[in-house]
Write a protein that holds these residues in place. Structure first.
Motif, PDB file in Angstrom:
ATOM      1  N   TRP A  27       0.679  -1.279  -0.022  1.00  0.00           N
ATOM      2  CA  TRP A  27      -0.056  -0.113  -0.011  1.00  0.00           C
ATOM      3  C   TRP A  27       0.809   1.121   0.008  1.00  0.00           C
ATOM      4  O   TRP A  27       2.133   1.196   0.383  1.00  0.00           O
ATOM      5  CB  TRP A  27      -0.961  -0.080   1.212  1.00  0.00           C
ATOM      6  CG  TRP A  27      -0.365  -0.246   2.440  1.00  0.00           C
ATOM      7  CD1 TRP A  27      -0.087  -1.335   3.159  1.00  0.00           C
ATOM      8  CD2 TRP A  27       0.462   0.656   3.309  1.00  0.00           C
ATOM      9  NE1 TRP A  27       0.559  -1.115   4.285  1.00  0.00           N
ATOM     10  CE2 TRP A  27       0.794   0.111   4.301  1.00  0.00           C
ATOM     11  CE3 TRP A  27       0.660   2.281   3.227  1.00  0.00           C
ATOM     12  CZ2 TRP A  27       1.637   0.804   5.675  1.00  0.00           C
ATOM     13  CZ3 TRP A  27       1.110   2.690   4.271  1.00  0.00           C
ATOM     14  CH2 TRP A  27       1.826   2.026   5.346  1.00  0.00           C
ATOM     15  N   SER A  28       0.272   2.402  -0.499  1.00  0.00           N
ATOM     16  CA  SER A  28       0.957   3.686  -0.371  1.00  0.00           C
ATOM     17  C   SER A  28       0.095   4.646   0.329  1.00  0.00           C
ATOM     18  O   SER A  28      -1.067   4.415   0.396  1.00  0.00           O
ATOM     19  CB  SER A  28       1.274   4.132  -1.831  1.00  0.00           C
ATOM     20  OG  SER A  28       0.034   4.423  -2.590  1.00  0.00           O
ATOM     21  N   SER A  29       0.698   5.726   0.803  1.00  0.00           N
ATOM     22  CA  SER A  29      -0.074   6.850   1.415  1.00  0.00           C
ATOM     23  C   SER A  29       0.938   7.947   1.431  1.00  0.00           C
ATOM     24  O   SER A  29       1.998   8.142   1.140  1.00  0.00           O
ATOM     25  CB  SER A  29      -0.282   6.353   2.808  1.00  0.00           C
ATOM     26  OG  SER A  29       0.880   6.606   3.628  1.00  0.00           O
ATOM     27  N   ALA A  30       0.286   9.262   1.883  1.00  0.00           N
ATOM     28  CA  ALA A  30       0.998  10.570   2.210  1.00  0.00           C
ATOM     29  C   ALA A  30       1.147  10.536   3.604  1.00  0.00           C
ATOM     30  O   ALA A  30       1.235  11.863   4.084  1.00  0.00           O
ATOM     31  CB  ALA A  30       0.238  11.294   1.414  1.00  0.00           C
ATOM     32  N   LEU A  31       0.820   9.672   4.402  1.00  0.00           N
ATOM     33  CA  LEU A  31       0.956   9.740   5.650  1.00  0.00           C
ATOM     34  C   LEU A  31       2.584  10.205   6.126  1.00  0.00           C
ATOM     35  O   LEU A  31       3.588   9.508   5.601  1.00  0.00           O
ATOM     36  CB  LEU A  31       0.558   8.511   6.364  1.00  0.00           C
ATOM     37  CG  LEU A  31      -0.956   8.423   6.372  1.00  0.00           C
ATOM     38  CD1 LEU A  31      -1.105   7.235   7.067  1.00  0.00           C
ATOM     39  CD2 LEU A  31      -1.818   9.673   6.741  1.00  0.00           C
ATOM     40  N   SER A  32       2.756  10.989   7.200  1.00  0.00           N
ATOM     41  CA  SER A  32       4.198  11.222   7.869  1.00  0.00           C
ATOM     42  C   SER A  32       4.139  10.124   8.986  1.00  0.00           C
ATOM     43  O   SER A  32       3.276   9.324   9.038  1.00  0.00           O
ATOM     44  CB  SER A  32       4.164  12.354   8.621  1.00  0.00           C
ATOM     45  OG  SER A  32       3.370  12.462   9.563  1.00  0.00           O
ATOM     46  N   THR A  33       5.514   9.817   9.335  1.00  0.00           N
ATOM     47  CA  THR A  33       5.877   8.850  10.211  1.00  0.00           C
ATOM     48  C   THR A  33       4.682   9.170  11.559  1.00  0.00           C
ATOM     49  O   THR A  33       4.219   8.006  11.959  1.00  0.00           O
ATOM     50  CB  THR A  33       7.236   8.919  10.749  1.00  0.00           C
ATOM     51  OG1 THR A  33       8.044   8.639   9.460  1.00  0.00           O
ATOM     52  CG2 THR A  33       7.548   7.647  11.509  1.00  0.00           C
ATOM     53  N   GLY A  34       4.700  10.148  11.999  1.00  0.00           N
ATOM     54  CA  GLY A  34       3.684  10.538  13.097  1.00  0.00           C
ATOM     55  C   GLY A  34       2.366  10.202  12.778  1.00  0.00           C
ATOM     56  O   GLY A  34       1.852   9.485  13.708  1.00  0.00           O
ATOM     57  N   LYS A 145     -11.495  17.646  -7.399  1.00  0.00           N
ATOM     58  CA  LYS A 145     -10.580  16.471  -6.943  1.00  0.00           C
ATOM     59  C   LYS A 145     -10.362  16.326  -5.536  1.00  0.00           C
ATOM     60  O   LYS A 145     -10.372  17.484  -4.818  1.00  0.00           O
ATOM     61  CB  LYS A 145      -9.507  16.602  -7.794  1.00  0.00           C
ATOM     62  CG  LYS A 145      -8.553  15.122  -7.239  1.00  0.00           C
ATOM     63  CD  LYS A 145      -6.957  15.771  -8.125  1.00  0.00           C
ATOM     64  CE  LYS A 145      -6.262  16.761  -7.532  1.00  0.00           C
ATOM     65  NZ  LYS A 145      -4.817  16.953  -8.097  1.00  0.00           N
ATOM     66  N   VAL A 146     -10.435  15.070  -4.720  1.00  0.00           N
ATOM     67  CA  VAL A 146     -10.293  14.804  -3.561  1.00  0.00           C
ATOM     68  C   VAL A 146      -9.510  13.671  -3.350  1.00  0.00           C
ATOM     69  O   VAL A 146      -9.750  12.572  -4.140  1.00  0.00           O
ATOM     70  CB  VAL A 146     -11.567  14.652  -2.547  1.00  0.00           C
ATOM     71  CG1 VAL A 146     -12.425  13.438  -3.485  1.00  0.00           C
ATOM     72  CG2 VAL A 146     -11.434  14.560  -1.314  1.00  0.00           C
ATOM     73  N   ILE A 147      -8.395  13.784  -2.705  1.00  0.00           N
ATOM     74  CA  ILE A 147      -7.403  12.740  -2.433  1.00  0.00           C
ATOM     75  C   ILE A 147      -7.000  12.541  -1.061  1.00  0.00           C
ATOM     76  O   ILE A 147      -6.957  13.528  -0.354  1.00  0.00           O
ATOM     77  CB  ILE A 147      -6.156  12.866  -3.286  1.00  0.00           C
ATOM     78  CG1 ILE A 147      -5.307  11.585  -3.197  1.00  0.00           C
ATOM     79  CG2 ILE A 147      -5.468  14.200  -2.798  1.00  0.00           C
ATOM     80  CD1 ILE A 147      -3.961  11.790  -4.298  1.00  0.00           C
ATOM     81  N   GLY A 148      -6.970  11.233  -0.492  1.00  0.00           N
ATOM     82  CA  GLY A 148      -6.625  11.142   0.796  1.00  0.00           C
ATOM     83  C   GLY A 148      -5.805   9.376   0.708  1.00  0.00           C
ATOM     84  O   GLY A 148      -5.740   8.909   0.019  1.00  0.00           O
ATOM     85  N   THR A 149      -5.792   9.023   2.217  1.00  0.00           N
ATOM     86  CA  THR A 149      -5.372   7.839   2.560  1.00  0.00           C
ATOM     87  C   THR A 149      -6.559   6.895   3.067  1.00  0.00           C
ATOM     88  O   THR A 149      -6.977   7.474   4.146  1.00  0.00           O
ATOM     89  CB  THR A 149      -4.358   7.917   3.453  1.00  0.00           C
ATOM     90  OG1 THR A 149      -3.250   8.385   2.940  1.00  0.00           O
ATOM     91  CG2 THR A 149      -3.603   6.366   3.885  1.00  0.00           C
ATOM     92  N   ALA A 150      -6.847   5.892   2.458  1.00  0.00           N
ATOM     93  CA  ALA A 150      -7.781   4.899   3.123  1.00  0.00           C
ATOM     94  C   ALA A 150      -7.330   4.098   4.139  1.00  0.00           C
ATOM     95  O   ALA A 150      -5.978   3.811   4.098  1.00  0.00           O
ATOM     96  CB  ALA A 150      -8.262   4.047   1.910  1.00  0.00           C
ATOM     97  N   VAL A 151      -7.925   4.025   5.373  1.00  0.00           N
ATOM     98  CA  VAL A 151      -7.556   3.129   6.334  1.00  0.00           C
ATOM     99  C   VAL A 151      -8.674   2.175   6.977  1.00  0.00           C
ATOM    100  O   VAL A 151      -9.928   2.241   6.322  1.00  0.00           O
ATOM    101  CB  VAL A 151      -7.427   4.234   7.398  1.00  0.00           C
ATOM    102  CG1 VAL A 151      -6.253   5.315   7.284  1.00  0.00           C
ATOM    103  CG2 VAL A 151      -8.731   4.924   7.981  1.00  0.00           C
ATOM    104  N   ARG A 152      -8.182   0.969   7.397  1.00  0.00           N
ATOM    105  CA  ARG A 152      -9.210   0.159   7.852  1.00  0.00           C
ATOM    106  C   ARG A 152      -8.943  -0.189   9.112  1.00  0.00           C
ATOM    107  O   ARG A 152      -7.804  -0.312   9.939  1.00  0.00           O
ATOM    108  CB  ARG A 152      -8.780  -1.255   6.920  1.00  0.00           C
ATOM    109  CG  ARG A 152      -9.710  -2.459   7.272  1.00  0.00           C
ATOM    110  CD  ARG A 152      -9.125  -3.623   6.596  1.00  0.00           C
ATOM    111  NE  ARG A 152      -9.959  -4.817   6.826  1.00  0.00           N
ATOM    112  CZ  ARG A 152     -11.293  -5.101   6.217  1.00  0.00           C
ATOM    113  NH1 ARG A 152     -11.675  -4.357   5.488  1.00  0.00           N
ATOM    114  NH2 ARG A 152     -11.862  -6.283   6.709  1.00  0.00           N
TER     115      ARG A 152
END
Length: 337
Positions: A27-34, A145-152
């Motif tokens: 998976w990929s994301s734009a999340l920082s480590t924190g 346009k809307v972009i983000g990180t999907a989480v489960r």
């Protein structure tokens, strides 16, 4: 090879992204480590980036005189002194049709974002960023346009529909820790048009310092209407409150479309307010304060203590007791810091 698409479900490009993610198992994301650590601390895992977009053509003609009709009966008469109304989209002015088109485009983009999140196996999207911009080479078309990180969520309980929110990883974790969940990313929009009547022009051109009451009324009503539209959206989504992300106000001077048909060069002022936020709902009542998120700073503790001690010794207002405490802690730490 081009793949036809009827506009429902996932776009072909999104289907390819989801298929590749499932095939590779990564998976990929734009999340920082924190942000990544914060999301995991409340029982969620990222499953991939998700995106939704929609390009809408916006017609130039609205009801009667157009989308931007000021509704001023004295338009075209230079000495018309009667104050004009604020033609507000939320009060069924002609601009209401334009706001409805923009809201439909927002809904289409969010729907495709949620569909891609579901295809990735996610329960919602965090750190969602919404942009609205003219489509290149076609100024009467807008791209949403809307972009983000999907989480489960870890566990067997699944949300009936994916949530979407602008909150970053840390903000999402704090929200969940406090017993709240995001529901949906909202956009409250309002358009208001106010004719520059004789009184308004007099106030704007005077040599004295004075309030231009018509323009104050215009921006106040447009901001209030945008906030009201967002509140109505939140209620329809079942939210208990809204966390505001941003607000924007654009003011434009334009030729009065009503007066121009009478051969007049009178002008209007148009205000467009946009507010972005996330509606949230309570899922758990807590008797006490929610626990804070632990943050472990990187680096050697001894070095940090030495810097604090040096700063305190250099200040004439340093607390002697705190200075002794830092010195003792630094001594006890020894070579282990």
């Amino acid at each position: 090879m081009a793949v036809s698409w009827a506009g429902s479900g996932l776009p072909p490009a999104a289907r390819r992204r989801v298929a590749e993610a499932r095939r590779s198992g990564t998976w990929s994301s734009a999340l920082s480590t924190g942000e990544f650590a914060s999301i995991r601390s409340v029982g969620f895992e990222p499953v991939g980036q998700a995106m939704g977009s929609a390009v809408y053509h916006v017609g130039r003609a609205g009801r009667n005189w157009g989308f931007y009709d000021c509704l001023y009966l004295g338009a075209g008469f230079a000495l018309a002194a009667a104050p004009g109304p604020v033609a507000l989209s939320g009060a069924d002015a002609p601009s209401k049709g334009l706001v409805e088109v923009l809201d439909e485009a927002r809904g289409a983009a969010l729907g495709r974002l949620a569909a891609e999140c579901t295809a990735l196996g996610g329960d919602g999207v965090v750190a969602a960023e919404l942009t609205m911009a003219p489509f290149p080479s076609q100024p009467n078309c807008l791209e949403f346009k809307v972009i983000g990180t999907a989480v489960r969520a870890r566990g067997d309980v699944r949300s009936p529909r994916p949530f979407t929110c602008h909150l970053d990883g840390q903000g999402f974790a704090k929200l969940v820790s406090a017993g709240w969940v995001p529901v949906e990313l909202l956009v409250g929009m309002s358009i208001g048009v106010r004719h520059d009547d004789f009184g308004t022009r007099s106030q704007a051109l005077t040599w004295h310092n004075t309030e231009v009451g018509a323009w104050s009324e215009l921006v106040g009503e447009v901001r209030a209407d945008a906030r009201h539209q967002m509140e109505l959206q939140g209620l329809r989504r079942g939210g208990d409150g809204i966390i505001l992300a941003s607000g924007d106000l654009r003011i434009m001077r334009q030729s009065c479309v009503r007066a121009s048909r009478m051969g007049s060069e009178a002008e209007d002022h148009r205000a467009e307010a946009t507010m972005v936020g996330t509606t949230v709902a309570r899922f758990q009542a807590r008797a006490g304060r929610p626990p804070t998120l632990a943050v472990l700073p990187l680096g050697r503790r001894g070095e940090r203590l030495s810097r604090r001690l040096a700063a305190m010794e250099s200040s004439p207002y340093g607390d002697p007791a705190e200075r002794r405490r830092l010195a003792e802690e630094l001594t006890e730490l020894g070579d282990q810091g």
